[in-house]
Design a protein around this motif. Structure first.
Motif, mmCIF file in Angstrom:
data_model
loop_
_atom_site.group_PDB
_atom_site.id
_atom_site.type_symbol
_atom_site.label_atom_id
_atom_site.label_comp_id
_atom_site.label_asym_id
_atom_site.label_seq_id
_atom_site.Cartn_x
_atom_site.Cartn_y
_atom_site.Cartn_z
ATOM 1 N N ASP A 48 -3.244 -64.846 -2.372
ATOM 2 C CA ASP A 48 -3.420 -65.662 -3.406
ATOM 3 C C ASP A 48 -2.775 -66.985 -3.604
ATOM 4 O OD1 ASP A 48 -5.751 -64.841 -2.176
ATOM 5 O OD2 ASP A 48 -7.142 -63.858 -4.513
ATOM 6 N N ALA A 49 -2.426 -67.848 -3.801
ATOM 7 C CA ALA A 49 -1.193 -68.615 -4.215
ATOM 8 C C ALA A 49 -1.248 -70.451 -3.844
ATOM 9 C CB ALA A 49 0.316 -67.833 -4.403
ATOM 10 N N ALA A 50 -0.414 -71.047 -3.972
ATOM 11 C CA ALA A 50 -0.135 -71.909 -3.448
ATOM 12 C C ALA A 50 1.083 -72.128 -2.624
ATOM 13 C CB ALA A 50 0.487 -72.881 -4.531
ATOM 14 N N TYR A 51 0.944 -72.773 -1.473
ATOM 15 C CA TYR A 51 2.550 -72.915 -0.485
ATOM 16 C C TYR A 51 2.561 -74.024 -0.465
ATOM 17 C CZ TYR A 51 1.125 -68.005 -0.211
ATOM 18 O OH TYR A 51 0.996 -66.758 -0.875
ATOM 19 N N PHE A 52 3.728 -74.480 0.519
ATOM 20 C CA PHE A 52 3.885 -75.675 1.459
ATOM 21 C C PHE A 52 3.195 -75.099 2.105
ATOM 22 C CE2 PHE A 52 7.440 -75.551 -1.982
ATOM 23 C CZ PHE A 52 7.126 -77.171 -2.375
ATOM 24 N N VAL A 53 2.891 -76.399 3.179
ATOM 25 C CA VAL A 53 2.304 -75.832 4.411
ATOM 26 C C VAL A 53 1.592 -77.350 4.974
ATOM 27 C CG1 VAL A 53 0.238 -74.807 3.647
ATOM 28 C CG2 VAL A 53 -0.085 -77.031 3.892
ATOM 29 N N LYS A 54 2.327 -77.708 6.976
ATOM 30 C CA LYS A 54 1.797 -78.450 7.316
ATOM 31 C C LYS A 54 0.316 -77.822 8.210
ATOM 32 C CE LYS A 54 6.688 -79.458 8.419
ATOM 33 N NZ LYS A 54 7.622 -79.629 9.205
ATOM 34 N N ARG A 55 -0.184 -78.909 8.146
ATOM 35 C CA ARG A 55 -1.463 -78.635 8.893
ATOM 36 C C ARG A 55 -1.729 -79.336 10.383
ATOM 37 N NH1 ARG A 55 -7.496 -81.560 7.935
ATOM 38 N NH2 ARG A 55 -8.756 -79.672 7.796
ATOM 39 N N SER A 56 -2.034 -78.730 10.671
ATOM 40 C CA SER A 56 -2.728 -79.150 12.571
ATOM 41 C C SER A 56 -3.389 -78.814 12.590
ATOM 42 C CB SER A 56 -1.382 -78.347 13.692
ATOM 43 O OG SER A 56 0.105 -78.603 12.626
ATOM 44 N N GLU A 57 -4.067 -80.292 14.085
ATOM 45 C CA GLU A 57 -4.709 -80.170 13.711
ATOM 46 C C GLU A 57 -5.082 -79.616 15.742
ATOM 47 O OE1 GLU A 57 -8.661 -83.274 15.756
ATOM 48 O OE2 GLU A 57 -7.515 -83.549 14.404
ATOM 49 N N VAL A 58 -6.044 -78.335 16.397
ATOM 50 C CA VAL A 58 -5.230 -77.995 17.277
ATOM 51 C C VAL A 58 -6.782 -78.662 18.147
ATOM 52 C CG1 VAL A 58 -5.273 -75.561 18.927
ATOM 53 C CG2 VAL A 58 -4.563 -75.627 16.345
ATOM 54 N N ARG A 59 -6.532 -78.409 19.751
ATOM 55 C CA ARG A 59 -8.175 -79.119 20.328
ATOM 56 C C ARG A 59 -7.442 -78.326 21.451
ATOM 57 N NH1 ARG A 59 -8.600 -85.539 19.877
ATOM 58 N NH2 ARG A 59 -9.448 -86.062 17.816
ATOM 59 N N THR A 60 -8.605 -78.421 22.529
ATOM 60 C CA THR A 60 -9.272 -78.023 23.679
ATOM 61 C C THR A 60 -10.475 -78.293 24.310
ATOM 62 O OG1 THR A 60 -9.641 -75.937 25.045
ATOM 63 C CG2 THR A 60 -11.045 -75.651 23.244
#
Length: 423
Positions: A48-60
């Motif tokens: 449990d913590a704060a992170y740097f992230v890149k959020r990706s939308e995944v489609r199918t």
């Protein structure tokens, strides 16, 4: 805001409507955000913590099972390996959505979200919960399925178990037919299910013509390649006389015909089988004994095809009297193959004896073609030809019918073969 009609909702879940819970695995990244800060709480594998992230939308893209009528389709978060977020926090809860504007009567596009995670020090710790190719999408569809499958036996020895139809609508009528005719009797030609009884051996297709099935229209579905009775007879046996390396034995038999066979049985006095009976189609056999001069008694092999009903008529293959399989005594023996060129060929073909490398002990038999035979796919010798006494010779094949043959050459110690195509 309108009120929910509970009665209407319950009616949608009643027959003939069917609720289907489905899933698919694997997607592609549709879009990715820039690097942001996200708090992860209760996410497996992450503290449990704060992170740097890149959020990706995944489609199918998904295609629905055949439907008479589709009422709706929804994503299910439970079981989906993609995470939703709220107020810049991610709690490891699944999300799966139908992308707006993509739902049709036959297909839809689903989406979920994954995160590429970095520590405060900039270390990449991977994708959570999964990389895009491993994402599982869970979804639900509601509607009236279209009948599409006949369930039943693939092999019928006498009288079959009932053949039934998946998702047969209430009130539909079914007419059963079999082709070709004369192989089976249909016991309930106008029933919602039927059994069939054998008249004679053969292969059939069973067809169900369904009336009043899908918005009043007719549907025709067929179950093909139902084997009735025993397997078909073995029509022929091809033999490939391959080079022997130590105890690796190269007599390869390929069975022609015997449709519906699940196994093969064979009998011989001095041949043992090197692969299981179920693999006898395209399996190799080896000699059990044989003197070091390469001579042996004539060998006769009897082969029978088998399925759950019975055995076929036997097929007998006889080695020519001067062509016994090479012996094996636990040491490396032959190291020679036969080459053929051009192959395919319409008129003539050159065959050449070729010594293989890395054979211990070295092959010392002179490269002289002493005898040649041309054998067809049925195992019948079509030509007996005198050898050239040299390591190569040209064969005239112009009078042979267009087909596949095996050329077999003898160098004074063993027989070698090469499959050719006459075009």
């Amino acid at each position: 805001m309108g009120r929910i009609n509970a009665q209407r909702a319950l009616q949608l879940l009643q027959a003939p409507n069917t609720l289907q819970q489905l899933s698919t695995t694997g997607g592609t990244i549709f879009s990715t955000t820039g690097t942001t800060t996200k708090v992860f709480l209760g996410v497996p594998g992450l503290a449990d913590a704060a992170y740097f992230v890149k959020r990706s939308e995944v489609r199918t893209n998904i295609t629905f099972p055949a439907m008479c009528n589709l009422i709706g389709a929804w994503g299910r978060g439970v079981g989906t390996t993609g995470y939703r977020e709220e107020l810049n926090r991610c709690y490891g809860e699944g999300i799966c959505e139908v992308v707006p504007g993509t739902l049709t009567n036959t297909s839809a596009t689903l989406r979920t979200f994954i995160y590429e995670v970095f520590t405060a020090a900039g270390q990449n710790v991977g994708f959570y919960p999964k990389a895009a190719a491993n994402v599982v999408f869970q979804y639900t569809i509601l509607g009236v399925p279209k009948p599409s499958i006949i369930n039943g036996d693939n092999t019928v020895c006498g009288t079959s178990n009932p053949f039934t139809i998946s998702s047969l609508p209430i009130g539909a009528t079914v007419v059963w037919t079999a082709s070709p005719s004369g192989i089976v009797t249909i016991n309930t030609p106008n029933g919602q299910s039927t059994s069939i009884t054998k008249i004679t051996d053969g292969l059939i297709s069973l067809t169900a013509t369904i009336s009043n099935a899908c918005n009043g229209s007719n549907i025709i579905i067929t179950k093909s390649n139902i084997r009735i009775g025993g397997p078909g007879d073995i029509q022929g046996v091809t033999t490939e006389y391959a080079t022997i390396h130590c105890t690796v034995n190269g007599y390869k038999f390929t069975i022609i015909g015997a449709e519906g066979a699940t196994n093969f049985k064979w009998y011989s006095t001095n041949i043992t089988q090197s692969t299981p009976a179920a693999l006898f189609r395209n399996s190799s056999l080896r000699t059990q004994r044989g003197p070091s001069d390469g001579s042996c008694d004539q060998i006769v092999i009897k082969i029978e095809a088998e399925n759950s009903c019975t055995l076929s008529n036997p097929k007998v293959y006889t080695f020519p009297s001067d062509m016994c399989p090479p012996y094996t005594d636990g040491s490396c023996t032959y190291g020679r193959t036969l080459a053929a060129s051009p192959n395919p060929s319409p008129n003539s073909i050159q065959i050449t004896l070729v010594d293989e490398t890395n054979v211990i002990p070295p092959y010392t038999q002179p490269k002289k073609i002493m005898k040649v035979r041309i054998v067809d796919k049925m195992g019948i010798i079509r030509r007996n030809i005198a050898g050239s006494g040299a390591e190569s010779m040209i064969l005239n094949i112009s009078s042979l019918a267009t087909d596949t043959y095996t050329i077999i050459a003898y160098d004074g110690k063993t027989w070698m073969s090469k499959q050719i195509i006459k075009n």
